[in-house]
Write an enzyme that holds these catalytic residues in place. Structure first.
Site, PDB file in Angstrom:
ATOM      1  N   ASP A 189     -27.374 -21.343  64.511  1.00 43.86           N
ATOM      2  CA  ASP A 189     -28.488 -21.022  65.414  1.00 43.86           C
ATOM      3  C   ASP A 189     -29.770 -20.929  64.602  1.00 43.86           C
ATOM      4  OD1 ASP A 189     -26.728 -20.869  67.529  1.00 43.86           O
ATOM      5  OD2 ASP A 189     -26.507 -18.678  67.421  1.00 43.86           O
ATOM      6  N   HIS A 220     -33.043 -19.393  71.490  1.00 48.94           N
ATOM      7  CA  HIS A 220     -32.771 -19.919  70.164  1.00 48.94           C
ATOM      8  C   HIS A 220     -32.330 -21.390  70.324  1.00 48.94           C
ATOM      9  CE1 HIS A 220     -28.688 -18.899  71.512  1.00 48.94           C
ATOM     10  NE2 HIS A 220     -28.248 -19.767  70.575  1.00 48.94           N
ATOM     11  N   HIS A 230     -29.250 -23.919  69.327  1.00 49.66           N
ATOM     12  CA  HIS A 230     -27.929 -24.139  68.748  1.00 49.66           C
ATOM     13  C   HIS A 230     -27.899 -25.581  68.229  1.00 49.66           C
ATOM     14  CE1 HIS A 230     -23.580 -23.916  68.199  1.00 49.66           C
ATOM     15  NE2 HIS A 230     -23.534 -25.142  68.741  1.00 49.66           N
TER      16      HIS A 230
END
Length: 263
Positions: A160, A235, A237
């Site tokens: 992440d 965030h 990934h």
């Protein structure tokens, strides 16, 4: 009756005497004429020589002056011709030098353009072959293979990257879009097939900016970060895979570093 001729100065000459005088006169005339005829050509010749000598001298003098004038004029004309020839040669040499300088300048300009074009192509190749972080200036917040109940497999299949919602997400390298849409737990996601045959995935996006089959360049924006799917907050990934399918993952950090990206 006989007559006796008187003597003295009044005495008329006799016929014989008159004949003798006449003959003598004719002889004298003839003699004088011959002499005169003989002497006259010599006299004439002498006169002609004298007159001719004066005319010849004048003619020679005139001829000498004319010859000098002609020679002087010829020298002037020759000098003018030499000056003109020299000027023409200098003009020709100057034109040749200018043409050569122009040719060299054009050659240098062409070489500079070609060098610039080569540099641009090299830069483009470098850009296309270079790799970038998926989020500029970001860092990893959750590492590869981290364990926990958040992942169905029990471990994190990617990493992440910290990214506030609405942050630009770019392709880490040049490739082709093979998936663009909803990806279940990944939310809105994109999968790219990279030029080296590997695959990269970008998940939890708030929006997608590419479509399947589209070619993208290295560093080109493909979406916007968010928190869609199985996510605890905004965030990105990111995964590196050997195939487009889940379960073929490999260490994303090692993958990026292998392509020259400092993570």
């Amino acid at each position: 009756m006989a007559f006796i001729r008187a003597t003295g100065k009044h005495r008329a000459p006799s016929r014989l005497t008159r004949k003798s005088a006449k003959v003598a006169g004719i002889a004298a005339l003839a003699t004088t004429g011959v002499i005169g005829a003989t002497a006259s050509p010599a006299l004439a010749a002498d006169s002609e020589v004298t007159a001719g000598s004066t005319g010849l001298t004048q003619t020679v003098a005139l001829d000498t002056t004319l010859a000098a004038q002609i020679e002087a004029q010829a020298k002037v004309q020759q000098h003018q011709a030499e000056v003109a020839a020299k000027a023409a040669a200098e003009a020709k040499a100057k034109a040749k030098a200018e043409a050569e300088a122009k040719r060299k300048a054009e050659a240098r300009a062409k070489e500079a353009r070609e060098e610039k074009a080569r540099a641009a192509r090299a830069a483009e190749r470098a850009r296309l072959n270079s790799f970038h972080l998926p989020v500029a200036g970001s860092h990893v917040t959750t590492g590869y293979k981290s364990g926990g109940a958040l992942w169905s497999s029990g471990t994190h299949s990617g990493v992440d990257f910290q990214a506030a919602s609405g942050t630009s997400v770019v392709a880490v390298g040049a490739g082709t879009v093979v998936e663009a849409g909803w990806g279940g737990a990944y939310g809105n996601n994109i999968v790219l097939k990279m030029k080296d045959g590997t695959y990269t995935q970008y998940g939890h996006l708030s929006s997608i900016g590419v479509s399947v089959g589209q070619s993208v360049g290295s560093g080109e924006q493909i979406g916007i970060s968010g928190s869609t799917g199985n996510s605890t907050g905004p965030h990105l990934h990111f995964e590196a895979r050997t195939t487009p399918e889940y379960g073929s993952d490999m260490d994303p950090v090692a993958y990026l570093r292998a392509h020259g990206v400092q993570v």
